[in-house]
Design a protein around this motif. Structure first.
Motif, PDB file in Angstrom:
ATOM      1  N   LYS A 147      61.274  77.102 -56.187  1.00  0.00           N
ATOM      2  CA  LYS A 147      61.175  78.121 -55.395  1.00  0.00           C
ATOM      3  C   LYS A 147      61.489  79.651 -55.986  1.00  0.00           C
ATOM      4  N   SER A 148      60.895  80.613 -55.579  1.00  0.00           N
ATOM      5  CA  SER A 148      61.160  81.800 -56.344  1.00  0.00           C
ATOM      6  C   SER A 148      60.934  82.752 -55.293  1.00  0.00           C
ATOM      7  N   PRO A 149      61.560  83.919 -55.196  1.00  0.00           N
ATOM      8  CA  PRO A 149      61.208  85.035 -54.070  1.00  0.00           C
ATOM      9  C   PRO A 149      60.101  85.468 -54.025  1.00  0.00           C
ATOM     10  N   ALA A 150      59.232  85.191 -55.035  1.00  0.00           N
ATOM     11  CA  ALA A 150      57.576  85.672 -54.682  1.00  0.00           C
ATOM     12  C   ALA A 150      57.035  84.552 -53.886  1.00  0.00           C
ATOM     13  N   LEU A 151      57.231  83.292 -54.389  1.00  0.00           N
ATOM     14  CA  LEU A 151      56.549  82.221 -53.671  1.00  0.00           C
ATOM     15  C   LEU A 151      57.037  81.857 -52.154  1.00  0.00           C
ATOM     16  N   LEU A 152      58.553  82.157 -52.212  1.00  0.00           N
ATOM     17  CA  LEU A 152      58.933  82.024 -50.594  1.00  0.00           C
ATOM     18  C   LEU A 152      58.543  83.260 -49.860  1.00  0.00           C
ATOM     19  N   HIS A 153      58.219  84.488 -50.225  1.00  0.00           N
ATOM     20  CA  HIS A 153      57.620  85.496 -49.687  1.00  0.00           C
ATOM     21  C   HIS A 153      56.194  85.301 -49.041  1.00  0.00           C
ATOM     22  N   LEU A 154      55.556  84.703 -50.226  1.00  0.00           N
ATOM     23  CA  LEU A 154      54.099  84.173 -49.900  1.00  0.00           C
ATOM     24  C   LEU A 154      53.985  83.425 -48.837  1.00  0.00           C
ATOM     25  N   HIS A 155      54.673  82.316 -48.951  1.00  0.00           N
ATOM     26  CA  HIS A 155      55.213  81.351 -47.674  1.00  0.00           C
ATOM     27  C   HIS A 155      55.375  81.844 -46.354  1.00  0.00           C
ATOM     28  N   GLU A 156      56.474  82.697 -46.412  1.00  0.00           N
ATOM     29  CA  GLU A 156      56.757  83.271 -45.230  1.00  0.00           C
ATOM     30  C   GLU A 156      55.669  83.935 -44.427  1.00  0.00           C
ATOM     31  N   ASP A 157      55.040  84.763 -45.224  1.00  0.00           N
ATOM     32  CA  ASP A 157      53.825  85.563 -44.595  1.00  0.00           C
ATOM     33  C   ASP A 157      52.948  84.708 -44.235  1.00  0.00           C
ATOM     34  N   THR A 158      52.605  83.530 -45.150  1.00  0.00           N
ATOM     35  CA  THR A 158      51.376  82.628 -44.558  1.00  0.00           C
ATOM     36  C   THR A 158      51.680  82.003 -43.442  1.00  0.00           C
ATOM     37  N   VAL A 159      53.070  81.636 -43.229  1.00  0.00           N
ATOM     38  CA  VAL A 159      53.239  81.090 -41.946  1.00  0.00           C
ATOM     39  C   VAL A 159      53.250  81.728 -40.766  1.00  0.00           C
ATOM     40  N   ASP A 160      53.493  83.277 -40.839  1.00  0.00           N
ATOM     41  CA  ASP A 160      53.569  83.934 -39.766  1.00  0.00           C
ATOM     42  C   ASP A 160      52.283  84.358 -39.438  1.00  0.00           C
ATOM     43  N   ALA A 161      51.554  84.526 -40.498  1.00  0.00           N
ATOM     44  CA  ALA A 161      49.861  84.615 -40.179  1.00  0.00           C
ATOM     45  C   ALA A 161      49.229  83.427 -39.661  1.00  0.00           C
ATOM     46  N   LEU A 162      49.477  82.353 -40.012  1.00  0.00           N
ATOM     47  CA  LEU A 162      48.936  81.116 -39.507  1.00  0.00           C
ATOM     48  C   LEU A 162      49.387  80.215 -38.292  1.00  0.00           C
ATOM     49  N   ALA A 163      50.569  80.287 -38.166  1.00  0.00           N
ATOM     50  CA  ALA A 163      51.308  79.490 -36.947  1.00  0.00           C
ATOM     51  C   ALA A 163      50.728  79.877 -35.666  1.00  0.00           C
ATOM     52  N   PRO A 164      50.303  81.033 -35.556  1.00  0.00           N
ATOM     53  CA  PRO A 164      49.524  81.473 -34.017  1.00  0.00           C
ATOM     54  C   PRO A 164      48.317  80.858 -33.963  1.00  0.00           C
ATOM     55  N   LEU A 165      47.692  80.144 -35.075  1.00  0.00           N
ATOM     56  CA  LEU A 165      46.137  79.860 -35.027  1.00  0.00           C
ATOM     57  C   LEU A 165      46.212  78.376 -34.627  1.00  0.00           C
ATOM     58  N   GLY A 166      47.281  77.753 -34.479  1.00  0.00           N
ATOM     59  CA  GLY A 166      47.021  76.292 -34.248  1.00  0.00           C
ATOM     60  C   GLY A 166      48.456  75.509 -34.614  1.00  0.00           C
ATOM     61  N   ASP A 167      48.285  74.358 -34.423  1.00  0.00           N
ATOM     62  CA  ASP A 167      49.684  73.284 -34.909  1.00  0.00           C
ATOM     63  C   ASP A 167      49.469  72.818 -36.198  1.00  0.00           C
ATOM     64  N   ALA A 168      50.690  72.924 -36.820  1.00  0.00           N
ATOM     65  CA  ALA A 168      50.962  72.162 -38.020  1.00  0.00           C
ATOM     66  C   ALA A 168      51.046  70.832 -37.983  1.00  0.00           C
ATOM     67  N   PRO A 169      50.405  69.936 -38.803  1.00  0.00           N
ATOM     68  CA  PRO A 169      50.351  68.481 -38.591  1.00  0.00           C
ATOM     69  C   PRO A 169      51.620  67.770 -38.791  1.00  0.00           C
ATOM     70  N   THR A 170      52.608  68.777 -39.638  1.00  0.00           N
ATOM     71  CA  THR A 170      53.662  68.144 -40.020  1.00  0.00           C
ATOM     72  C   THR A 170      54.686  69.322 -40.078  1.00  0.00           C
ATOM     73  N   GLU A 171      55.940  68.755 -39.581  1.00  0.00           N
ATOM     74  CA  GLU A 171      57.256  69.937 -39.741  1.00  0.00           C
ATOM     75  C   GLU A 171      57.428  70.372 -41.095  1.00  0.00           C
ATOM     76  N   TYR A 172      57.018  69.713 -42.222  1.00  0.00           N
ATOM     77  CA  TYR A 172      57.402  69.901 -43.439  1.00  0.00           C
ATOM     78  C   TYR A 172      56.708  71.333 -43.794  1.00  0.00           C
ATOM     79  N   TYR A 173      55.938  71.783 -43.093  1.00  0.00           N
ATOM     80  CA  TYR A 173      55.047  73.193 -43.520  1.00  0.00           C
ATOM     81  C   TYR A 173      56.094  74.313 -43.011  1.00  0.00           C
ATOM     82  N   GLU A 174      56.680  73.884 -42.284  1.00  0.00           N
ATOM     83  CA  GLU A 174      57.779  75.221 -41.634  1.00  0.00           C
ATOM     84  C   GLU A 174      58.592  75.358 -42.671  1.00  0.00           C
ATOM     85  N   PRO A 175      59.008  76.875 -42.367  1.00  0.00           N
ATOM     86  CA  PRO A 175      60.033  77.440 -43.657  1.00  0.00           C
ATOM     87  C   PRO A 175      61.329  76.394 -43.598  1.00  0.00           C
TER      88      PRO A 175
END
Length: 176
Positions: A89-117
């Motif tokens: 995990k690097s700051p850039a990767l964590l930031h990309l992940h956080e922004d991706t989760v924020d953008a995608l989570a409202p579009l449906g359910d994640a199949p596993t909790e392991y995708y959550e931050p």
């Protein structure tokens, strides 16, 4: 199976992961990895999510990020005896992940909790759902290989399950 959003690996690492998958199929008779695009999953959504909306959200996220470097090292196993290459995990990767989760989570359910931050562990998947003994054999076999890699993350790709239930298909690759 899920819609997967995350960067695909650049060469030569893309080809190296494909070679590992083929080797594991030949040597151990396991199923080939279901998503045929070596990647680091940022987030996943149930296959019922609107893939066009997912691509649009991924495009918005990618537009806000520049390419960055990541490092991998060693091997790991997740519960269920999934074998993977850990990605630091690097700051850039964590930031990309956080922004991706924020953008995608409202579009449906994640199949596993392991995708959550709180539970996300970036990795490159090598084998899924092995039994205990076979997972040990696979890891032992793979210890002969070098997985300390450094590469540039320069895209976000979207894959989805094929309509026939087979391997994933590439829907979009968006440059950072």
């Amino acid at each position: 199976m899920a819609i997967i959003v995350g960067p695909t690996l650049p060469e030569p690492y893309f080809e190296r992961v494909e070679a590992v998958w083929d080797d594991l199929v030949d040597r151990f008779g396991i199923d080939r990895y279901v998503n045929p695009y070596p990647h680091v999953t940022l987030y996943g959504l149930e296959a019922s999510a609107d893939v066009d909306a997912v691509v649009a959200a991924a495009e918005r996220v990618a537009a806000e990020h520049d390419p960055f470097t990541v490092r991998t090292s060693g091997l790991g196993t997740f519960p269920g005896y999934h074998v993977y290459i850990p990605v630091a995990k690097s700051p850039a990767l964590l930031h990309l992940h956080e922004d991706t989760v924020d953008a995608l989570a409202p579009l449906g359910d994640a199949p596993t909790e392991y995708y959550e931050p709180d539970g996300w562990f970036p990795h490159v998947g090598l084998a899924l759902s092995l039994d205990h003994d076979l997972a040990g054999e696979v890891v032992g076999h793979l210890l002969e290989r070098e997985f300390a890699w450094t590469f540039t993350v320069d895209n976000v790709s979207v894959t989805r399950p094929a309509a026939d239930g087979g391997t994933h298909e590439l829907v979009a690759t968006i440059d950072l």
